[in-house]
Design a protein around this motif. Structure first.
Motif, PDB file in Angstrom:
ATOM      1  N   ASP A 130      15.717  17.764  17.722  1.00 51.84           N
ATOM      2  CA  ASP A 130      17.127  17.380  17.592  1.00 51.84           C
ATOM      3  C   ASP A 130      17.208  15.964  18.150  1.00 51.84           C
ATOM      4  O   ASP A 130      17.037  15.745  19.347  1.00 51.84           O
ATOM      5  CB  ASP A 130      17.980  18.371  18.402  1.00 51.84           C
ATOM      6  CG  ASP A 130      19.462  18.027  18.405  1.00 51.84           C
ATOM      7  OD1 ASP A 130      19.844  16.960  17.877  1.00 51.84           O
ATOM      8  OD2 ASP A 130      20.244  18.813  18.969  1.00 51.84           O
ATOM      9  N   THR A 131      17.441  14.997  17.256  1.00 52.15           N
ATOM     10  CA  THR A 131      17.292  13.581  17.635  1.00 52.15           C
ATOM     11  C   THR A 131      18.642  12.923  17.827  1.00 52.15           C
ATOM     12  O   THR A 131      19.413  12.786  16.880  1.00 52.15           O
ATOM     13  CB  THR A 131      16.501  12.831  16.544  1.00 52.15           C
ATOM     14  OG1 THR A 131      17.249  12.872  15.319  1.00 52.15           O
ATOM     15  CG2 THR A 131      15.131  13.463  16.322  1.00 52.15           C
ATOM     16  N   ARG A 188      32.210  12.514  20.006  1.00 52.51           N
ATOM     17  CA  ARG A 188      32.749  11.187  20.306  1.00 52.51           C
ATOM     18  C   ARG A 188      33.937  11.292  21.269  1.00 52.51           C
ATOM     19  O   ARG A 188      34.706  12.245  21.218  1.00 52.51           O
ATOM     20  CB  ARG A 188      33.236  10.503  19.021  1.00 52.51           C
ATOM     21  CG  ARG A 188      32.192  10.365  17.941  1.00 52.51           C
ATOM     22  CD  ARG A 188      31.144   9.347  18.226  1.00 52.51           C
ATOM     23  NE  ARG A 188      31.686   8.033  18.538  1.00 52.51           N
ATOM     24  CZ  ARG A 188      30.919   6.941  18.640  1.00 52.51           C
ATOM     25  NH1 ARG A 188      29.607   7.000  18.450  1.00 52.51           N
ATOM     26  NH2 ARG A 188      31.451   5.791  18.937  1.00 52.51           N
ATOM     27  N   ARG A 220      29.733   8.322  10.001  1.00 55.08           N
ATOM     28  CA  ARG A 220      30.737   7.824  10.930  1.00 55.08           C
ATOM     29  C   ARG A 220      31.909   7.233  10.192  1.00 55.08           C
ATOM     30  O   ARG A 220      31.743   6.464   9.263  1.00 55.08           O
ATOM     31  CB  ARG A 220      30.104   6.750  11.814  1.00 55.08           C
ATOM     32  CG  ARG A 220      29.773   7.246  13.155  1.00 55.08           C
ATOM     33  CD  ARG A 220      28.908   6.257  13.838  1.00 55.08           C
ATOM     34  NE  ARG A 220      29.684   5.162  14.376  1.00 55.08           N
ATOM     35  CZ  ARG A 220      29.153   4.305  15.249  1.00 55.08           C
ATOM     36  NH1 ARG A 220      27.903   4.423  15.626  1.00 55.08           N
ATOM     37  NH2 ARG A 220      29.882   3.335  15.725  1.00 55.08           N
ATOM     38  N   GLY A 236      22.408  13.253  13.330  1.00 62.95           N
ATOM     39  CA  GLY A 236      23.701  12.832  12.810  1.00 62.95           C
ATOM     40  C   GLY A 236      24.888  13.435  13.523  1.00 62.95           C
ATOM     41  O   GLY A 236      25.962  12.857  13.546  1.00 62.95           O
ATOM     42  N   GLU A 237      24.715  14.610  14.109  1.00 63.78           N
ATOM     43  CA  GLU A 237      25.815  15.313  14.759  1.00 63.78           C
ATOM     44  C   GLU A 237      25.190  16.412  15.605  1.00 63.78           C
ATOM     45  O   GLU A 237      24.016  16.745  15.425  1.00 63.78           O
ATOM     46  CB  GLU A 237      26.774  15.906  13.711  1.00 63.78           C
ATOM     47  CG  GLU A 237      26.012  16.345  12.527  1.00 63.78           C
ATOM     48  CD  GLU A 237      26.776  17.015  11.411  1.00 63.78           C
ATOM     49  OE1 GLU A 237      27.822  17.625  11.651  1.00 63.78           O
ATOM     50  OE2 GLU A 237      26.263  16.976  10.310  1.00 63.78           O
ATOM     51  N   PRO A 238      25.979  16.980  16.504  1.00 63.81           N
ATOM     52  CA  PRO A 238      25.426  18.090  17.278  1.00 63.81           C
ATOM     53  C   PRO A 238      25.081  19.242  16.342  1.00 63.81           C
ATOM     54  O   PRO A 238      25.821  19.516  15.402  1.00 63.81           O
ATOM     55  CB  PRO A 238      26.583  18.485  18.208  1.00 63.81           C
ATOM     56  CG  PRO A 238      27.519  17.310  18.219  1.00 63.81           C
ATOM     57  CD  PRO A 238      27.364  16.657  16.877  1.00 63.81           C
ATOM     58  N   TRP A 295      20.745   9.601  18.478  1.00 64.81           N
ATOM     59  CA  TRP A 295      20.728   8.134  18.463  1.00 64.81           C
ATOM     60  C   TRP A 295      21.913   7.654  17.649  1.00 64.81           C
ATOM     61  O   TRP A 295      22.727   8.456  17.194  1.00 64.81           O
ATOM     62  CB  TRP A 295      19.397   7.582  17.939  1.00 64.81           C
ATOM     63  CG  TRP A 295      18.999   7.989  16.551  1.00 64.81           C
ATOM     64  CD1 TRP A 295      18.748   9.261  16.101  1.00 64.81           C
ATOM     65  CD2 TRP A 295      18.792   7.130  15.428  1.00 64.81           C
ATOM     66  NE1 TRP A 295      18.386   9.227  14.768  1.00 64.81           N
ATOM     67  CE2 TRP A 295      18.406   7.940  14.333  1.00 64.81           C
ATOM     68  CE3 TRP A 295      18.883   5.744  15.243  1.00 64.81           C
ATOM     69  CZ2 TRP A 295      18.121   7.404  13.075  1.00 64.81           C
ATOM     70  CZ3 TRP A 295      18.586   5.219  13.993  1.00 64.81           C
ATOM     71  CH2 TRP A 295      18.218   6.053  12.925  1.00 64.81           C
ATOM     72  N   GLN A 296      22.040   6.343  17.510  1.00 60.19           N
ATOM     73  CA  GLN A 296      23.196   5.744  16.831  1.00 60.19           C
ATOM     74  C   GLN A 296      22.754   4.526  16.026  1.00 60.19           C
ATOM     75  O   GLN A 296      21.671   3.997  16.261  1.00 60.19           O
ATOM     76  CB  GLN A 296      24.209   5.241  17.871  1.00 60.19           C
ATOM     77  CG  GLN A 296      24.650   6.267  18.876  1.00 60.19           C
ATOM     78  CD  GLN A 296      25.564   5.659  19.917  1.00 60.19           C
ATOM     79  OE1 GLN A 296      25.187   4.722  20.620  1.00 60.19           O
ATOM     80  NE2 GLN A 296      26.770   6.200  20.040  1.00 60.19           N
ATOM     81  N   THR A 297      23.632   4.067  15.151  1.00 63.34           N
ATOM     82  CA  THR A 297      23.347   2.836  14.416  1.00 63.34           C
ATOM     83  C   THR A 297      23.000   1.729  15.410  1.00 63.34           C
ATOM     84  O   THR A 297      22.070   0.951  15.205  1.00 63.34           O
ATOM     85  CB  THR A 297      24.587   2.421  13.591  1.00 63.34           C
ATOM     86  OG1 THR A 297      24.983   3.538  12.790  1.00 63.34           O
ATOM     87  CG2 THR A 297      24.280   1.243  12.684  1.00 63.34           C
ATOM     88  N   ASP A 315      29.929   8.534  23.260  1.00 59.11           N
ATOM     89  CA  ASP A 315      29.788   9.985  23.193  1.00 59.11           C
ATOM     90  C   ASP A 315      30.054  10.608  24.555  1.00 59.11           C
ATOM     91  O   ASP A 315      29.765  10.016  25.594  1.00 59.11           O
ATOM     92  CB  ASP A 315      28.356  10.373  22.780  1.00 59.11           C
ATOM     93  CG  ASP A 315      28.153  10.285  21.279  1.00 59.11           C
ATOM     94  OD1 ASP A 315      29.141  10.083  20.541  1.00 59.11           O
ATOM     95  OD2 ASP A 315      26.997  10.408  20.841  1.00 59.11           O
TER      96      ASP A 315
HETATM   97  C1  7RM Z   1      21.760   8.343  13.664  1.00 58.51           C
HETATM   98  C2  7RM Z   1      23.259   8.348  13.483  1.00 58.51           C
HETATM   99  C3  7RM Z   1      26.077   8.105  15.711  1.00 58.51           C
HETATM  100  C4  7RM Z   1      26.867   9.241  16.314  1.00 58.51           C
HETATM  101  C5  7RM Z   1      26.579   9.467  17.761  1.00 58.51           C
HETATM  102  C6  7RM Z   1      26.891  10.933  17.931  1.00 58.51           C
HETATM  103  C7  7RM Z   1      26.437  11.533  16.616  1.00 58.51           C
HETATM  104  C8  7RM Z   1      23.967  11.538  16.086  1.00 58.51           C
HETATM  105  C9  7RM Z   1      23.294  13.341  17.107  1.00 58.51           C
HETATM  106  C10 7RM Z   1      24.676  13.173  17.344  1.00 58.51           C
HETATM  107  C11 7RM Z   1      24.703  15.065  18.626  1.00 58.51           C
HETATM  108  C12 7RM Z   1      22.637  14.480  17.690  1.00 58.51           C
HETATM  109  N1  7RM Z   1      23.901   7.171  13.669  1.00 58.51           N
HETATM  110  N2  7RM Z   1      25.063  12.046  16.681  1.00 58.51           N
HETATM  111  N3  7RM Z   1      22.894  12.304  16.320  1.00 58.51           N
HETATM  112  N4  7RM Z   1      25.374  14.031  18.107  1.00 58.51           N
HETATM  113  N5  7RM Z   1      23.392  15.307  18.454  1.00 58.51           N
HETATM  114  N6  7RM Z   1      21.330  14.721  17.502  1.00 58.51           N
HETATM  115  O1  7RM Z   1      23.816   9.363  13.188  1.00 58.51           O
HETATM  116  O2  7RM Z   1      25.795   5.643  14.058  1.00 58.51           O
HETATM  117  O3  7RM Z   1      25.893   7.109  12.157  1.00 58.51           O
HETATM  118  O4  7RM Z   1      26.274   8.020  14.319  1.00 58.51           O
HETATM  119  O5  7RM Z   1      26.511  10.471  15.671  1.00 58.51           O
HETATM  120  O6  7RM Z   1      28.268  11.118  18.076  1.00 58.51           O
HETATM  121  O7  7RM Z   1      27.369   8.625  18.563  1.00 58.51           O
HETATM  122  S1  7RM Z   1      25.496   6.935  13.507  1.00 58.51           S
END
Ligand code: 7RM
Length: 643
Positions: A407-408, A511, A522, A383-385, A410-412, A496
Motif C-alpha cells: 500500500d503505497t 485530506r 485529485r 491513490g487513496e486509503p 505518496w503524492q504528485t 493529509d
Molecule cells: C500518487 C497519488 C495524493 C493524495 C494523497 C492522499 C491520497 C495516495 C494513498 C493515499 C491513502 C495511500 N498522487 N493517497 N496514496 N491515501 N493511502 N496509499 O495519488 O497527488 O494524485 O494524490 O492521494 O490523500 O495526499 S495524487
C-alpha cells in the motif's frame, strides 16, 4: 481501522527480496537517517549514469533544495541508452496492448530508435532545452516515446490526462506557454473513440504561443489539419535521423510540470527536476516493488497522472523492467480484461487503485476466478486509503494469499513513494501504508508543529527534504512556499491527516484541505465551484466530497440560482454535463442540490462541515451556533437525492 490482522512476509519471498527482514529495513533506514549525504550519494553513483559528477549531494535552504548540484545527467539516457550495452538491449521494455486487442512489443533497442527519431522531429521544429511541450494523448506507446524524447533534449513536458476537457487543456497550455502540443486523432475507450485532436483545436483558439501541433494517427477518425500548424507524426518521423545524442543536463533541469488540484480553483503546476527525481523512482522500484530482472510489471494507471509518470515510464524503464501498458478500460469488452492480460503476459507485479479493486469486488469473483494468475508474486495499491475489506479481497482472490500487498502512500508533489512496506521485510497491516522508506522522516503533528502522541490523529508532515520532491510551482514559487513549507515551519505539509500506531505504522485518514479524491483522482472543491458559477443560471455554489462505495468520494454540489424560473431536474442534468465540459468527465457531479441560500457563518464563510454532514448522514449534529440562517440547513437536508 483496527490493527487486526498482521501478515509477516513469507519465507520464499524474503529469500529472493532486495531487502530481507526487519533488520534489513532498519539498517537501511538508520543509515539514511544518520547520514543522508553518504546514503544518497552512494546510491546516485551506483544507480545512475552521469555525464559529470555532482559536487554536493544536497543543498537545503528551505524551501529551496538542490540535489546533486553541479552534476550532469539525462533521464532519457538512463531509461534507454545505458541498457543498450547490456543484456537488456533486446529485452522487451514496453509490452503494449491496445483496447481493440492489437499488440506491440518494444525492446530497449527499438525504444532507442523511436525516441531518437522523435527527438530529432522536435529539434526539427526548432525546440530546445527549456522549451515546453504539452502532451495530450491516449495510452499508446508513442506517449512514453514523446516523454522520453522531451527528456532527451531537456524540453519540459506536461502531460494532460486525456479525460480533461478542452477548457482544462487550454488553461494548462496557457499557464505553461507551451510552444508545441503533441496529440492523437483520438483514443479508444470502451469501444468508442475519444476525440482528442478536436479538443486541441478548441483549446488552441486562445493559445498564441503554440507554433506546432504534432498528431499521431491512432483511431483513424476524421480530423481537421490546419496548414502550417498541424503535422502528422508519421510524416515528420519518416525522414528523421536515428542519431540524436542525449543532452547532458543539469541535475536540477526541470523534467516536467504536472498540474494537480490544490485548494483554490486554479490547478498547481508541480515542477519535478532531473537527477533526484529519477534516483528515487529507481530506488522505489527495488525497495517497494522488489523488481527483479525476470519480472513482468504492470501499473494500470494512466500516464496523465503522476503514478503513470513515475511508475509506468521513468521508474520501470530506468530500472530496466519489462512493463505492460494497456490502452483501454478495465471492463472492455468484459469485466475480466485485467485478469486476461495478467494471464496472457504472465504478469508478476500488479499495481492498481482501491477504486478499481472495489469495482472488481462488485463485478463478482467469477471474473478473476476464470483465469490462471499464478504468475503474480506482488500486488500494489495507490491513490487513496484502501479499506481493510478491499485489502483482504485483493489478498485472497487476486493474490491467493501468496502475494504481499504494498500500500503505497505518496503524492504528485512527492514524486515517488514515501511510505510503503518493503515486501520482504515489513509485516503488512491491511489499511496501513506502514513504514517510511529510507531517507523519509514523516511525523504526525498538531497545528503548532508539535508531535502528536502515538495513536492520535494529526497532520502528516515530512521533516526533511528528499531527492524526488517537487522543487516549486510553475511560475508561482510564493504559493509553493506558503502552501507546503510555511504552515509548519520548515516541514513539508502533505495536506493529509494521519495517525501513527504503537509499531510506528502510518494510517492515512484522508485530506484535511478542500481537495476531494474521486477514484484516486485529485479534484479541488473550488475548481468545481468555479466551473459551476461560470454557468449563467448559477448564483453561488458549494461543493463537497460525498463518501462513495466504489470511487471513495463522489462530487456533491449545492447550488443557488439566479432569478428566473428554472426547470430544476433538467437544470441539474445540464449542470452535471457543464462541469464535465469545463473540467472533464471524471469530475462530473453525482449530485446537484438546489437551495435558496448556502449555510454560511456570520462572516460569510460557507460551512462545508455542515454540507459534508448533510451529504453523508442527511442531518446535522455538530455545533451550528455560528450559522447565520438555520432554516437553510433544514431545507438542504430535506431534499431527496437527485440520483
Ligand atoms: C500518487 C497519488 C495524493 C493524495 C494523497 C492522499 C491520497 C495516495 C494513498 C493515499 C491513502 C495511500 N498522487 N493517497 N496514496 N491515501 N493511502 N496509499 O495519488 O497527488 O494524485 O494524490 O492521494 O490523500 O495526499 S495524487
Amino acid at each position: 481501522m483496527a490493527d487486526s490482522n498482521v501478515y509477516p512476509p513469507g519465507p520464499d519471498f524474503v529469500r529472493g527480496a532486495h531487502v530481507k527482514g526487519m533488520e534489513g529495513y532498519r539498517e537501511l533506514y538508520r543509515r539514511a537517517a544518520e547520514n543522508p549525504e553518504e546514503f544518497w550519494g552512494a546510491l546516485a553513483e551506483q544507480e545512475l549514469f552521469w555525464f559529470k559528477k555532482w559536487h554536493h549531494v544536497f543543498e537545503w535552504n528551505p524551501p529551496d533544495v538542490k540535489w546533486f548540484a553541479g552534476g550532469q545527467t539525462n533521464v532519457c539516457y538512463n531509461c534507454v541508452d545505458r541498457h543498450l550495452d547490456t543484456a537488456r538491449k533486446n529485452k522487451v521494455a514496453i509490452l503494449w496492448e491496445g483496447e481493440p486487442g492489437d499488440q506491440r512489443q518494444i525492446s530497449y533497442q527499438e525504444l532507442h530508435r523511436l525516441v531518437s527519431r522523435f527527438a530529432n522531429v522536435l529539434k526539427g521544429r526548432g525546440l530546445k532545452t527549456g522549451d515546453r511541450a504539452v502532451i495530450y494523448m491516449g495510452m499508446v506507446p508513442e506517449l512514453p516515446v514523446a516523454l522520453l524524447a522531451c527528456a532527451r533534449l531537456g524540453i519540459i513536458h506536461s502531460v494532460v490526462f486525456g479525460g480533461f476537457s478542452a477548457e482544462a487543456l487550454k488553461a494548462r497550455i496557457q499557464d505553461l506557454e507551451a510552444q508545441v502540443v503533441i496529440t492523437c486523432d483520438g483514443a479508444w475507450r470502451r469501444g468508442k473513440e475519444v476525440p482528442l485532436k478536436s479538443a486541441v483545436d478548441e483549446a488552441l483558439i486562445e493559445c498564441p504561443a503554440v507554433r506546432d501541433v504534432i498528431v499521431l494517427r491512432r483511431t483513424g477518425g476524421a480530423v481537421e489539419m490546419r496548414e502550417g500548424r498541424d503535422h502528422w507524426w508519421h510524416e515528420l518521423d519518416e525522414g528523421a535521423s536515428e542519431n540524436c545524442p542525449a543532452e547532458p543536463l543539469d541535475s536540477e533541469q526541470p523534467l516536467y510540470v504536472l498540474y494537480t488540484s490544490g485548494t483554490t480553483g486554479k490547478p498547481k503546476g508541480i515542477v519535478h527536476t532531473t537527477a533526484g527525481y529519477l534516483l528515487q523512482c529507481v530506488m522505489t522500484m527495488k525497495w517497494v516493488f522488489d523488481l527483479r530482472e525476470e519480472d513482468t510489471y504492470w501499473c494500470t494507471a494512466d500516464i496523465g497522472w503522476v503514478t503513470g509518470h513515475s511508475y509506468i515510464v521513468y521508474g520501470p524503464l530506468a530500472a530496466g523492467a519489462t512493463a505492460v501498458m494497456y490502452e483501454g478500460a478495465p471492463d472492455f469488452p468484459q469485466p475480466d480484461r485485467f485478469w486476461r492480460l495478467i494471464e496472457k503476459y504472465r504478469v508478476s507485479i500488479f499495481y492498481t487503485s482501491p477504486t478499481a479493486i472495489r469495482s472488481f469486488i462488485r463485478q463478482g469473483d467469477q471474473w478473476p476466478n476464470g483465469h490462471d494468475m499464478s504468475s503474480l508474486r506482488l500486488l500494489g495499491s495507490v491513490g487513496e486509503p484502501i479499506n481493510p475489506a478491499a485489502w483482504e479481497w485483493y489478498y485472497k482472490t487476486i493474490g491467493k494469499e501468496r502475494c504481499p500487498i504494498v500500500d503505497t502512500w505518496w503524492q504528485t508533489e512527492t514524486g515517488a513513494i514515501l511510505i510503503a512496506p518493503m515486501p520482504g521485510a515489513v509485516p503488512l497491516k491491511p489499511g496501513s501504508a506502514s513504514l517510511p522508506l529510507p531517507g523519509i522522516l514523516p511525523e504526525v503533528v498538531d497545528l503548532s508543529g508539535k508531535t502528536r502522541e502515538t495513536g492520535q490523529e494529526g497532520y502528516l508532515v515530512i521533516r526533511r527534504p528528499w531527492p524526488s520532491m517537487a522543487r516549486t510551482l510553475w511560475r508561482d514559487p510564493e504559493r509553493y512556499r506558503s502552501q507546503y513549507w510555511e504552515r509548519i515551519h520548515g516541514s513539508y505539509m502533505t495536506g493529509d491527516a494521519a495517525r501513527m500506531d504503537q509499531d510506528g505504522y502510518f494510517w492515512i485518514l484522508g485530506r484535511v484541505d478542500d481537495v476531494m479524491n474521486v477514484s484516486g483522482h485529485r479534484l479541488s472543491t473550488m475548481e468545481v465551484e468555479s466551473a459551476l458559477v461560470r454557468h449563467p443560471a448559477v448564483a453561488e455554489a458549494a461543493v463537497v466530497g460525498k463518501p462513495h462505495e466504489i470511487t471513495g468520494q463522489a462530487v456533491a454540489c449545492f447550488v443557488t440560482l439566479k432569478k428566473g424560473s428554472w426547470d430544476r431536474p433538467k437544470l441539474a442534468e445540464e449542470l452535471r454535463k457543464w462541469v464535465a465540459h469545463e473540467i472533464g468527465g471524471f469530475a462530473k457531479p453525482e449530485q446537484i442540490r438546489f437551495a435558496d441560500a448556502l449555510p454560511k457563518t456570520r462572516s460569510g464563510k460557507i460551512m462545508r462541515r455542515l454540507l459534508r454532514e448533510i451529504v453523508t448522514a442527511n442531518t446535522v449534529t455538530g455545533d451550528v451556533t455560528t450559522l447565520e440562517d438555520l432554516s437553510v440547513v433544514t431545507q438542504l437536508s430535506s431534499q431527496a437525492d437527485e440520483d
